[in-house]
Design an enzyme around this catalytic site. Structure first.
Site, PDB file in Angstrom:
ATOM      1  N   LYS A 265       0.837  -1.201   0.000  1.00 21.63           N
ATOM      2  CA  LYS A 265       0.000   0.000   0.000  1.00 21.63           C
ATOM      3  C   LYS A 265       0.880   1.262   0.000  1.00 21.63           C
ATOM      4  CE  LYS A 265      -3.677   0.060   2.789  1.00 21.63           C
ATOM      5  NZ  LYS A 265      -5.009   0.362   2.252  1.00 21.63           N
TER       6      LYS A 265
ATOM      7  N   ARG B  80      -3.317   2.936   8.698  1.00 17.11           N
ATOM      8  CA  ARG B  80      -3.603   1.627   8.108  1.00 17.11           C
ATOM      9  C   ARG B  80      -2.346   0.792   8.040  1.00 17.11           C
ATOM     10  NH1 ARG B  80      -8.416   2.903   4.460  1.00 17.11           N
ATOM     11  NH2 ARG B  80      -8.198   5.142   4.284  1.00 17.11           N
TER      12      ARG B  80
ATOM     13  N   GLY C  76      -8.353  -7.579   4.847  1.00 19.58           N
ATOM     14  CA  GLY C  76      -9.118  -7.703   6.084  1.00 19.58           C
ATOM     15  C   GLY C  76      -8.350  -8.292   7.246  1.00 19.58           C
TER      16      GLY C  76
ATOM     17  N   MET D 199      -5.603  -7.026   8.780  1.00 20.26           N
ATOM     18  CA  MET D 199      -4.982  -6.090   9.706  1.00 20.26           C
ATOM     19  C   MET D 199      -5.952  -4.948   9.972  1.00 20.26           C
ATOM     20  SD  MET D 199      -1.826  -7.366   9.918  1.00 20.26           S
ATOM     21  CE  MET D 199      -0.706  -6.039  10.232  1.00 20.26           C
TER      22      MET D 199
ATOM     23  N   ARG E 132      -3.668  -1.297  -6.271  1.00 19.87           N
ATOM     24  CA  ARG E 132      -2.859  -2.505  -6.142  1.00 19.87           C
ATOM     25  C   ARG E 132      -3.306  -3.475  -7.225  1.00 19.87           C
ATOM     26  NH1 ARG E 132      -5.734  -4.634  -0.580  1.00 19.87           N
ATOM     27  NH2 ARG E 132      -7.812  -4.775  -1.454  1.00 19.87           N
TER      28      ARG E 132
ATOM     29  N   HIS F 164     -16.169  -9.253   2.203  1.00 17.82           N
ATOM     30  CA  HIS F 164     -15.121 -10.150   2.691  1.00 17.82           C
ATOM     31  C   HIS F 164     -15.282 -11.546   2.109  1.00 17.82           C
ATOM     32  CE1 HIS F 164     -13.318 -12.968   5.603  1.00 17.82           C
ATOM     33  NE2 HIS F 164     -12.355 -12.068   5.622  1.00 17.82           N
TER      34      HIS F 164
ATOM     35  N   SER G 219      11.251 -43.693 -12.006  1.00 15.72           N
ATOM     36  CA  SER G 219      10.163 -42.783 -11.691  1.00 15.72           C
ATOM     37  C   SER G 219      10.129 -42.635 -10.173  1.00 15.72           C
ATOM     38  CB  SER G 219       8.839 -43.344 -12.210  1.00 15.72           C
ATOM     39  OG  SER G 219       7.799 -42.444 -11.900  1.00 15.72           O
TER      40      SER G 219
ATOM     41  N   CYS H 177       6.129 -39.571 -10.131  1.00 18.81           N
ATOM     42  CA  CYS H 177       4.715 -39.938 -10.241  1.00 18.81           C
ATOM     43  C   CYS H 177       4.008 -39.922  -8.888  1.00 18.81           C
ATOM     44  CB  CYS H 177       4.543 -41.287 -10.930  1.00 18.81           C
ATOM     45  SG  CYS H 177       5.282 -42.644 -10.021  1.00 18.81           S
TER      46      CYS H 177
ATOM     47  N   TYR I 218      10.168 -35.617 -16.924  1.00 21.91           N
ATOM     48  CA  TYR I 218       8.722 -35.408 -16.924  1.00 21.91           C
ATOM     49  C   TYR I 218       8.155 -35.474 -15.507  1.00 21.91           C
ATOM     50  CZ  TYR I 218       8.151 -40.467 -16.294  1.00 21.91           C
ATOM     51  OH  TYR I 218       8.204 -41.734 -15.799  1.00 21.91           O
TER      52      TYR I 218
HETATM   53  C1  PEP Z   1       4.462 -43.297  -4.751  1.00 25.10           C
HETATM   54  O1  PEP Z   1       4.740 -43.995  -3.810  1.00 25.10           O
HETATM   55  O2  PEP Z   1       4.825 -42.115  -4.859  1.00 25.10           O
HETATM   56  C2  PEP Z   1       3.626 -43.817  -5.837  1.00 25.10           C
HETATM   57  C3  PEP Z   1       3.376 -43.080  -6.911  1.00 25.10           C
HETATM   58  O3  PEP Z   1       3.076 -45.026  -5.657  1.00 25.10           O
HETATM   59  P1  PEP Z   1       1.782 -45.296  -4.746  1.00 25.10           P
HETATM   60  O4  PEP Z   1       1.210 -43.986  -4.387  1.00 25.10           O
HETATM   61  O5  PEP Z   1       0.893 -46.116  -5.593  1.00 25.10           O
HETATM   62  O6  PEP Z   1       2.369 -46.035  -3.610  1.00 25.10           O
END
Ligand code: PEP
Ligand code: MG
Length: 889
Positions: free
Chosen positions: A26, A96, A105, A107, A352, A468, A777, A844, A864
């Site tokens: 501000k 302020r 809201g 502060m 802002r 709010h 992975s 994953c 990935y």
């Molecule tokens: C993990 O352990 O991160 C995974 C992807 O396998 P799961 O969640 O199936 O154990």
């Protein structure tokens, strides 16, 4: 000497927009507006460094501050031609807070400071309106008592209500100057009764009280909660802005309002906002009076017959429109503005970057890139990936029948269903018990943050689009309907009612934050689709991205949805999830419970055609994109039969005695299934499982390649490897099966074998393991579990408390623990790649869809990320932003 105070006003300032760390958002923007020559009431900013000093020095102030404040105050007096505490021409100020990032809201603010028994007649005189002066004074006493002296504002409201009742007055505006003086006497008595000393009359004492209160409010529970939820460090501190008061409540030629330079809900390029004639700032956001539209277009669209600012005060409106354009072009972003018109003269109180829905963020970013205001790359950086969730949320099926209970404002888009609760504590309790709720309130306040977080959606009976509830819900990405004024809450009876209809606490409703409707019961929802701006931004994001984005999917529906969202393959197909179907589960149980290889092979033979069919379909849907299929990884307890019927069913199929089977199930049950006979351990014990699955995968690949004409290169993944020899054993079976199927089918089969890296030992021995793996992975769910030694299934019971206590900042199962688990990932990646250059690396675990974790993956150089289908767009954008940040670093 350190400069603790920065002045602004009269077309110049000591600060600027790039000093937000020191001056707060501000303060920095007030300085900038002043530098731009915009009409800003003069004032000064006490820096965030003073807040830090205050906190670390027993709530005291640094030397020199008092002198600097005094000098700045007299400069404000010079500009305004007034003097603080003067009984003829008194300077009044607002005080302020203002942190580096806005905390709406969170502060406290004090207005009209400097009023006392001696200055109030001067204000009456100057304004030519004693009623206004005494109204201001009573507002000040109430606000100051609440914020600085810690007295409950309800007590003041009661005095006022009693007075109105006694004198038969309906509205505040019915009170005369004399009436306000009587109310003020009551207020002052209340303060003295409560505190044993009179309300402070000395303006300097008032000012330092307010400054201290702002610094103290940085540590208030609601501010601390807000910071925790938004990852704002405690040591940033807040600045304090002291600014000459201008009055929007000086009669019919005065007004106050808030506006956005574009529509914060839809992103439409049209000035959007609300104002009130003869009112002070908090009246607009408090939602007590219904605000009027700023533009004629908005008034007409809303079907309102209350005058727009455009019609009511055309000159001030025209000046305001010019300022809006100037500020948007200057900041190159949509602005959220506060203004006051004092007797026809426009004053800017704040600008802002405006908070906006994800939908608006997208549209504004893409539109601004099209307008040439920003580049497409900047547009990519402008949209918060996590907020995309809002666009990916279900909407009410247009074909669904709508049993409308009432309608309010479409305050935050998306739809949600849940049980009615009337308090934030109830909402939190219900959520902890696994129930979904809609928080229904007359209006919300910062004390409701935890309830709003716990609820699926928020419904309020009062308040506008800038109330709010609306602002906070939009920030959270939760559906919200506000100002559904026809509904009535009877909290004691636990009912929500509207003309002739009554719903009880716990009954289900659905709110549609896109239309503003409140519906009875649970309503069919539609899954969202990407189109228009979404698709364009995603294209721009894809152009910047280095990492690929895959999905975790095992059902055809999920795989198709993920492709629709732009997934570039499947990073994890959890085959055990394919085994819960009616007839399959019996065969799976049969396999697990058989105590001979022969028995297991018989059960597996039943599963083979089903698995082959599953894989063929997945390969077909993914049309040559990579598909990683993980071999069976069941924590066994998930598959064991539990009830008598389940045991009897499997026993009948296997032709064995139910009692024997029960015994076998008992033998197989484990104390710690997550660390038990699962993952590759099962495949090592029962290699015929790996053989069946490998056969199903290869046969499916051959079939899909034939049907689609696209080559299929399955990636077969072995779970929970800790020792290379485990992988060697399983891999040998897979390789042998590839040869066999290839010979049978008379075609060559391309495939890869890799492993999950989800145990600390696997990270450490990654160099060795890479000898048998073409890809890794990172299974960061299990890796987090095993690194922390915290059970995935039991973490929830204490991780919340850990976060509140600051033991950990974030739930490590949601956002990767970069220091610990992350270090193991780094080690695994480095050692794996050192041993096998070009080793393909992905993630994953759930972290694959979390923007902060994705940024971490970029820094490790993973190829990935893989995440659940609905998170794919989030991951695409987050991956693009991470790549851009890495490039610019
Ligand atoms: C993990 O352990 O991160 C995974 C992807 O396998 P799961 O969640 O199936 O154990
Ligand atoms: Mg795992």
């Amino acid at each position: 000497m350190t400069k603790w105070v920065y002045g602004f006003g009269d077309g110049r300032s000591e600060g600027a927009a790039d000093m937000r760390n020191l001056l707060g958002g501000k303060g920095a923007n007030l300085a900038e507006m002043s530098n731009l020559g915009l009409p800003v009431p003069p004032g000064f900013t006490i820096t965030t460094e003073v807040c830090t000093w205050f906190e670390t020095h027993g709530q005291s102030y640094p030397d020199g501050l008092a002198g600097q404040v005094e000098a700045a105050l007299s400069e404000v007096g010079r500009i305004t031609g007034r003097r603080f505490g003067d009984t003829v021409n008194p300077l009044l100020v607002s005080v302020r807070s203002g942190a580096r990032v806005s905390m709406p809201g969170m502060m406290d603010t004090v207005l009209n400071l400097g009023l006392n028994d001696a200055t109030v007649p001067a204000l009456a005189e100057a304004a030519g309106d004693p009623r206004f002066a005494y109204d201001s004074y009573r507002r000040f006493i109430q606000m100051y008592s609440d914020v600085v002296l810690g007295l409950d504002h309800h007590a003041f409201e009661e005095i006022l209500e009693d007075y109105k009742n006694e004198h038969d007055l309906a509205l505040d505006t019915d009170l005369t100057a004399e009436a306000w003086q009587e109310v003020i006497a009551g207020y002052k008595k209340l303060v003295e009764d409560e505190l044993g000393k009179p309300f402070p009359q000395d303006p300097a004492e008032q000012l330092w009280g307010a400054i201290g209160a702002v610094f103290l409010s940085w540590e208030s529970a609601r501010a601390v909660t807000y910071r925790r939820l938004h990852d704002i460090p405690n040591d940033w501190g807040t600045a304090v802005n002291v600014q000459a008061m201008v009055f929007g409540n000086m009669g019919q030629s005065s007004a106050t309002g808030v506006a956005f330079t574009r529509n914060p809900s839809t992103g439409e390029k049209a000035l959007y906002g609300e104002f009130l004639i003869n009112a002070q700032g908090e009246d607009v956001v408090a939602g007590i009076r219904t605000p009027q539209d700023i533009t004629e277009a908005a008034r007409i669209a809303a079907g309102s017959d209350a005058l727009s600012l455009e019609k009511a005060m055309p000159e001030a409106f025209a000046e305001f429109v010019g300022i809006c354009d100037k500020l948007e072009a200057h900041y190159r972003d949509m602005q959220d503005l506060e203004f006051t018109i004092e007797r026809g003269r426009l004053w800017m109180l704040q600008t802002r970057s405006g908070k906006r829905t994800a939908k608006a963020a997208l549209k504004i970013a893409v539109d601004m890139a099209d307008e040439g205001l920003i580049t497409p790359t900047e547009a990519v950086m402008r949209v918060d990936p996590a907020a995309l969730d809002q666009l990916l949320h279900p909407m009410i099926d247009p074909k669904a029948t709508r049993d409308i209970l009432g309608t309010g404002l479409p305050a935050s888009p998306g739809a949600a269903s849940g049980e009615i609760v009337f308090s934030s504590d109830e909402a939190e309790e219900a959520k902890n018990a696994g129930r979904k709720v809609i928080l229904v309130r007359v209006e919300t306040s910062p004390e409701d943050i935890h309830g709003m977080h716990a609820a699926e959606g928020i419904l309020t009976l009062r308040g506008g689009m800038t109330s709010h509830a609306a602002v906070v819900a939009r920030g959270m990405g939760k559906p919200c309907v506000s100002g559904a004024g026809a509904l009535r809450i009877d909290a004691r009876a636990g009912t929500l009612s509207v003309a002739g209809r009554k719903l009880q606490r716990g009954e289900r409703i659905t709110i549609d934050g896109t239309s503003g409707q409140v519906l009875v019961g649970e309503v069919d929802m539609l899954q969202p689709e990407m189109s228009g701006e979404f698709a364009r931004l995603m294209e721009w994001a894809d152009a910047e991205r280095r990492m690929k984005v895959r999905t975790n999917a095992e059902t055809p529906a999920d795989a198709r949805a993920a492709r629709g969202f732009g997934a570039e393959g499947i990073g994890l197909c959890r085959t055990e999830h394919m085994f819960f179907d009616g007839e399959r589960i019996v065969a799976v149980r049969e396999m697990i419970l058989s105590d001979s290889e022969e028995g297991r092979r018989a059960a597996l033979a039943k599963l083979l055609p089903m698995q082959r069919g599953d894989f063929t379909e997945l390969f077909e849907i993914m049309q040559g994109l990579p598909v990683t299929i993980r071999l069976l990884d069941p924590p066994l307890h998930e598959f064991l039969p539990h009830t008598d019927e389940e045991i009897a069913e499997v026993a009948a199929v296997m032709g064995v005695d139910a009692e024997l089977l029960r015994q076998r199930a008992l033998e197989l049950s484990e104390f710690n299934p997550m660390l038990g006979h699962r993952g590759c351990r099962l495949l090592v014990s029962y290699p015929e499982i790996a053989e069946m699955q490998a056969r199903a995968i290869f046969e499916g690949a051959v079939a899909a390649a034939a049907s689609t004409g696209a080559p299929v290169t399955p990636e077969i993944m072995v779970p929970l490897v800790g020792v290379k020899a485990e992988l060697d054993l399983v891999r040998a079976r897979i390789d042998a099966m590839a040869k066999a199927v290839s010979q049978e089918a008379g075609v060559a089969i391309e495939y890869q074998v890799g492993t999950m890296i989800e145990l600390p030992r696997a990270c450490l021995r990654a160099g060795e393991i890479a000898g048998a793996a073409e890809f890794f992975s990172f299974g960061t769910n299990d890796l987090t579990q095993t690194t922390f030694g915290i059970s995935r299934d039991d973490a929830a019971s204490f991780l919340g408390a850990y976060q509140r206590l600051g033991v950990i900042e974030r739930d490590p199962f949601v956002s990767i623990d970069q220091d610990g688990v992350g270090e193991l990932v780094r080690i695994g990646a480095e050692r794996g790649r050192a041993a096998r250059p070009g080793l393909k690396l992905g993630i994953c675990g759930e972290h694959g869809g979390d923007p902060a974790s994705i940024a971490f993956c970029e820094s490790v150089g993973l190829d990935y990320v893989s995440c659940s289908p609905f998170r794919v767009p989030i991951a695409r954008l987050a991956a693009a932003q991470s790549a851009l940040k890495a490039k610019s670093a």
